[in-house]
Design a protein around this motif. Structure first.
Motif, short mmCIF file in Angstrom:
data_model
loop_
_atom_site.label_atom_id
_atom_site.label_comp_id
_atom_site.label_asym_id
_atom_site.label_seq_id
_atom_site.Cartn_x
_atom_site.Cartn_y
_atom_site.Cartn_z
N MET A 1 0.86 -1.20 0.00
CA MET A 1 0.00 0.00 0.00
C MET A 1 0.89 1.24 0.00
O MET A 1 1.69 1.43 0.92
CB MET A 1 -0.89 -0.06 1.25
N PRO A 2 0.78 2.09 -1.02
CA PRO A 2 1.67 3.26 -1.06
C PRO A 2 1.33 4.26 0.05
O PRO A 2 0.16 4.61 0.23
CB PRO A 2 1.42 3.86 -2.44
N ARG A 3 2.38 4.66 0.80
CA ARG A 3 2.20 5.71 1.79
C ARG A 3 3.04 6.89 1.34
O ARG A 3 4.26 6.80 1.25
CB ARG A 3 2.66 5.22 3.17
N LEU A 4 2.38 7.99 1.04
CA LEU A 4 3.09 9.17 0.57
C LEU A 4 3.29 10.09 1.77
O LEU A 4 2.32 10.58 2.35
CB LEU A 4 2.30 9.89 -0.54
N THR A 5 4.54 10.30 2.14
CA THR A 5 4.81 11.02 3.38
C THR A 5 4.65 12.53 3.19
O THR A 5 4.88 13.07 2.11
CB THR A 5 6.23 10.71 3.89
N ALA A 6 4.29 13.17 4.31
CA ALA A 6 3.95 14.59 4.28
C ALA A 6 5.13 15.47 3.89
O ALA A 6 4.96 16.52 3.26
CB ALA A 6 3.44 15.00 5.67
N PRO B 1 1.56 15.56 -0.45
CA PRO B 1 0.20 15.02 -0.31
C PRO B 1 -0.86 16.11 -0.14
O PRO B 1 -1.98 15.98 -0.61
CB PRO B 1 0.29 14.15 0.94
N ARG B 2 -0.51 17.20 0.55
CA ARG B 2 -1.53 18.20 0.85
C ARG B 2 -1.80 19.18 -0.30
O ARG B 2 -2.69 20.02 -0.19
CB ARG B 2 -1.11 19.01 2.07
N LEU C 1 -3.39 20.84 -3.33
CA LEU C 1 -4.69 20.74 -3.99
C LEU C 1 -4.49 20.57 -5.50
O LEU C 1 -3.55 21.12 -6.08
CB LEU C 1 -5.52 22.00 -3.71
N LEU D 1 -7.25 16.47 -3.83
CA LEU D 1 -5.80 16.51 -3.74
C LEU D 1 -5.20 16.11 -5.09
O LEU D 1 -5.77 15.28 -5.81
CB LEU D 1 -5.32 15.52 -2.67
N VAL E 1 -2.68 14.22 -5.46
CA VAL E 1 -2.36 12.78 -5.42
C VAL E 1 -3.59 11.90 -5.66
O VAL E 1 -3.46 10.77 -6.12
CB VAL E 1 -1.70 12.38 -4.07
N GLN E 2 -4.78 12.44 -5.39
CA GLN E 2 -6.00 11.67 -5.69
C GLN E 2 -6.22 11.54 -7.20
O GLN E 2 -6.96 10.67 -7.64
CB GLN E 2 -7.24 12.36 -5.12
#
Ligand code: FES
Ligand code: FES
Lengths: 272, 168
Positions: B1-6, B27-28, B30, B71, B73-74
């Protein structure tokens, strides 16, 4: 207005999402369509450390229909429901048209709106009117909560930090029942000043109201109009309405009496 | 599961107006800021930043949606269309754009890209849309200067012309 930093996790399975939720608890937020969460993030009313995107979990993308129930998964967008052939719940169809705008229904999910629990929102209202069920799930367990017990106040619910709404169930139209929906808003798509949903059978009419109290509220009234009107008045005055920018409490209660009466009549008339 | 760090930027790839594009996003970030500041596609405007005004409306997988409450990334893997994708050629307006010009459907133009992207999707999905249906759809957009009368006139003209000539 930009969100504060957070880690973004794209869950591929339910187990992954639930495990992360279990580990992070209140520091994590579930991201589905984002139409309630993103405004909260932008305004920094929510500052989670982790955002869990659940839209890539296949099992939550499903709409399951049986003879009596529609079960709508956590990842089902409002537009998917609008486009779903044979919804067999006219109250849901009528209310969907009033949920945000077409431009937000394209992304927003049904369960997301329920989780957000805005007191003027249409989908929580429909669930309460039809006595729907909220299916909660955490890593450890599943539990079902009746819609009327789920909403506990302004954007507050009985969901715990490590639970998410996995699905909601809405009863399909039963023979002999009728439904009606009406809403008063400044413009179509604005937050409801008052929204009313009615479900009628031969002996009772159930009236549910949003936009007035701090949560969607329902009452079962007699079908007989002579006693119904008095009971409606008492119900309208019992609602804990507040004055705000858009309307006074008094005006809202008056709308409950007017719109409430007409949706109940309409629901009685269209009993099939 | 990809976790994209802040604390890092991550590669985001999608299709923008028919072309594959990519860029780096925290990630944050827009989607609307990704379009404008990372990809340089400034046709999409930003107003309220909380999903109310409609200025940032684009098409995601064919449906109109707000780019300010999504976002970047979405959007990974999505098919995105913005106002830059409407004109069939650099020196030619689309039928819809041309109707806005002819009927004075814009003054400052701030709300216009969003309105065009909504109408473009809507008129394609519902070529026989009635005036009330178009009004309801436009309720998802705020215009603070032109006024809605010329916007409706432009929308109705576009509906009629597109119906007469759907391939235009
Ligand atoms: S800027 Fe996105 S809706 Fe206003
Ligand atoms: S044209 Fe100026 S806000 Fe609409």
């Amino acid at each position: 207005m930009k969100p504060a930093p957070f880690d973004y996790l794209r869950a591929g399975t339910a187990a992954e999402a639930l495990e992360t939720l279990h580990q992070c608890g209140g520091d994590a937020r579930i991201l589905a369509g984002g139409q309630s969460l993103l405004p909260m993030l932008n305004m920094r009313l929510a500052r989670p450390g982790v955002v869990i995107d659940i839209m890539h979990v296949p099992e939550w993308q499903r709409i399951e229909t049986t003879e009596t129930t529609l079960r709508i998964g956590a990842g089902v967008r409002q537009i998917a429901l609008e486009r779903h052939p044979g919804l067999r719940q006219p109250l849901l169809t009528a209310a969907l048209d009033w949920v945000g705008h077409a431009q937000t229904r394209s992304r927003g999910t049904v369960c997301g709106s329920v989780a957000h629990a805005d007191p003027s929102a249409e989908l929580p209202l429909v669930l309460v009117a039809l006595k729907g069920t909220i299916h909660l799930r955490s890593r450890r367990r599943r539990r079902d909560v009746a819609a009327a017990d789920f909403f506990t106040g302004m954007m507050a619910t009985t969901r715990t930090d490590e639970e998410m709404i996995e699905a909601v169930s809405i009863p399909t139209a039963r023979p002999g029942t009728g439904t009606a929906f009406r809403e008063m808003a400044r413009r179509h798509g604005d937050f409801a000043i008052v929204a009313c949903a009615a479900v009628a059978d031969a002996t009772t009419v159930r009236l549910a109201v949003a936009g007035v109290a701090d949560r969607p509220t329902a009452i079962d009234l007699p079908a007989d109009p002579a006693t119904r009107d008095d009971a409606l008045d008492t119900f309208a005055w019992s609602l804990d309405a507040r004055d705000d920018l858009h309307a006074t409490a008094r005006y809202r209660r008056e709308l409950v009496r007017q719109i409430g009466r007409s949706v109940m009549q309409e629901a009685m008339q269209c009993r099939a | 599961m990809p976790r994209l760090t802040a604390d890092r930027r991550h590669t985001v790839r999608f299709t923008l107006n028919g072309r594959a594009v990519e860029g780096e996003a925290e990630p944050r970030l827009l989607l609307v800021d990704f379009l404008r500041h990372v990809l340089g596609a400034t046709g999409t405007h930003v107003g309220c930043e909380h999903g109310v005004c409609g200025a940032c409306t684009i098409q995601i997988d064919g449906d109109p949606a707000r780019a300010c409450i999504m976002l970047a990334v979405q959007a990974d893997g999505a098919d995105i269309r913005t106002v830059e994708g409407l004109a069939p050629a650099p020196d030619r307006l689309s039928v819809l754009q041309d109707c806005f010009r002819e009927f004075h459907g814009l003054q400052c133009g701030f709300c216009t890209p969003g309105i065009l992207m909504s109408l473009d999707a809507f008129l394609r999905a519902q070529p026989d849309a009635t005036e009330p249906e178009i009004r309801t759809m436009l309720s998802g957009h705020l215009c603070r200067c032109t006024g809605y009368v010329p916007i409706m006139a432009a929308a109705l003209a576009a509906r009629d012309r597109l119906k007469a000539n759907p391939d235009a």
